[in-house]
Design an enzyme around this catalytic site. Structure first.
Site, mmCIF file in Angstrom:
data_model
loop_
_atom_site.group_PDB
_atom_site.id
_atom_site.type_symbol
_atom_site.label_atom_id
_atom_site.label_comp_id
_atom_site.label_asym_id
_atom_site.label_seq_id
_atom_site.Cartn_x
_atom_site.Cartn_y
_atom_site.Cartn_z
ATOM 1 N N HIS A 133 25.438 -29.434 -16.563
ATOM 2 C CA HIS A 133 25.961 -27.977 -16.475
ATOM 3 C C HIS A 133 24.752 -27.044 -16.464
ATOM 4 C CE1 HIS A 133 29.895 -29.524 -16.049
ATOM 5 N NE2 HIS A 133 30.113 -29.737 -17.215
ATOM 6 N N ASP A 258 34.313 -38.988 -19.818
ATOM 7 C CA ASP A 258 35.564 -38.229 -20.282
ATOM 8 C C ASP A 258 36.496 -38.204 -19.279
ATOM 9 O OD1 ASP A 258 33.624 -36.798 -18.388
ATOM 10 O OD2 ASP A 258 33.463 -34.876 -19.584
ATOM 11 N N TYR A 302 34.537 -37.083 -25.196
ATOM 12 C CA TYR A 302 34.768 -36.331 -26.443
ATOM 13 C C TYR A 302 35.877 -36.977 -27.198
ATOM 14 C CZ TYR A 302 32.350 -33.113 -23.448
ATOM 15 O OH TYR A 302 31.363 -32.811 -22.567
#
Ligand SMILES: [Zn+2]
Length: 386
Positions: A133, A258, A302
């Site tokens: 990102h 994820d 996560y």
């Protein structure tokens, strides 16, 4: 015979925002130790990363942004500048030494890239990387420097190669896509949960590139609750067709973990079946089209206890042609269960009934198949006409 390399040093764990932040690089150590306990990672395969230089980082990032990251890490960046550069937000808080920690992650991906390109390693894996990102002049979504984008620019400049970037993180690989949106020599393919309700909101099937780069960005936004079968069928079909169309010299994969059902930040229903298959399909494509040139990074993920160590270990196992089934090493489980707030899994596979079946499965599968045909439509036409 050349072997794959695992880029690792404990310094990678210095990329740490704070104790409560969901991005936790302990998962890199957990992966490393799981592989060591499994006997699948030899001393001779472990390579220490180097730091990326400012010049290398500036292949993608603005110099003013790099200076701001340095100042932030030294505690001397004012609040207005910090906001301007996306630093000090809830997603990407400032932490001491953030430039050095981030530059090491970029350097780790470059170390893997050089070893693969120079023929010193068959494949290279940097589990600490995949910070997709990061933007040219702004931190975003837990990412400071975009190691994947820097590595693509570096590979193009130093080796003059065409790079295929494949992103299987649950979030759209926006930073990498926008960095090469007008570039026909860097092709990006991202499969992710639709941005309708999920960060960063982009990655629509209609985002296909611009000017000379038109047709070289591929996006497969899948519906929430997508399961293994549909997810894998889209990924495998797209990867094979895009690779045949683009004919890359090297493949760089971002392997966020994820998309797993247990991940707390996303809404997909992918299981370890997919995480076992993903790297093996990538390897097959690299072997077939790029003389085996494949560099892999980590990414999001996560549920650092139950998902990421197993998912990322599968990348390394695929690189080494090792298939492990059944029990995880008890040494690893016993050591980390003491610290884990959840019950650790005991096997490489997920249990058969990880979640309850949902009635919308068929509808989601059909919708995803339509997305796939929209995403590949222009290259299917191309193949037909040439
Ligand atoms: Zn993600």
């Amino acid at each position: 015979m050349k072997k794959p390399v695992f880029i690792y040093s404990e310094d990678m764990l210095r990329y740490k925002f704070n104790e409560d932040h969901p991005f936790n690089q302990l998962r890199v150590q957990l992966t490393y130790e799981l592989l060591r306990s499994s006997g699948a990672l030899e001393d001779s395969q472990i390579v220490k990363p180097r730091m990326a230089t400012d010049e290398e980082i500036s292949l993608i990032h603005d110099e003013a942004y790099i200076e701001a990251v340095k100042k932030a890490g030294e505690g001397t960046l004012n609040a207005v500048s910090a906001e301007n550069y996306g630093l000090g937000t809830e997603d990407t808080p400032i932490f001491p030494g953030m430039h050095e920690a981030s530059a090491l992650i970029v350097g780790a991906t470059l170390t893997a890239a050089d070893m693969v390109m120079d023929g010193k390693a068959s494949y290279g894996f940097n589990a600490s990387g995949g910070l997709h990102h990061g933007f040219r002049g702004k931190a975003s979504g837990f990412c400071v420097y975009n190691d994947c984008a820097v590595a693509i620019a570096y590979l193009k400049k130093k080796y003059g190669v065409k790079v295929l970037y494949v992103d299987t993180d649950a979030h759209h690989g926006d930073g990498v896509q926008w960095a090469f949106y007008e570039d026909p020599d860097a092709c990006t393919l991202s499969i992710h949960e639709t941005g309708r309700y999920l960060f960063p909101g982009t990655g629509n099937v209609t985002e296909k590139g611009q000017s000379d780069g038109y047709g070289y960005s591929f996006n497969l936004p899948v519906d929430a609750f997508t399961e293994d079968e549909s997810w894998l069928s889209l990924y495998e079909t797209a990867l094979n067709e895009v690779t045949a169309f683009f004919k890359p010299d090297v493949i760089l994969t971002q392997n966020g973990a994820d998309a797993h059902y247990l991940d707390p930040l996303t809404h997909l229903s992918v299981t370890m079946n997919s995480f076992h298959a993903i790297p093996r399909i990538a390897k097959k494509a690299a072997d077939r089209y790029c003389g085996g040139k494949w560099i892999a990074t980590g990414g999001g993920g996560y549920d650092i206890w139950r998902v990421v160590p197993r998912a990322w270990s599968e990348i390394w196992l695929a690189m080494n042609d090792i298939d492990l089934k059944g029990s995880l090493p008890m040494e690893w489980v016993e050591k980390w269960q003491k610290q884990a707030p959840v019950t650790l899994p005991l096997t490489w596979e997920d249990p058969d009934k990880l979640y309850k079946p949902i009635p919308r499965k068929q509808e989601i599968t059909e919708k995803n198949a339509l997305t796939l045909s929209k995403a590949l439509h222009h290259i299917r036409d191309y193949t037909k006409n040439t």
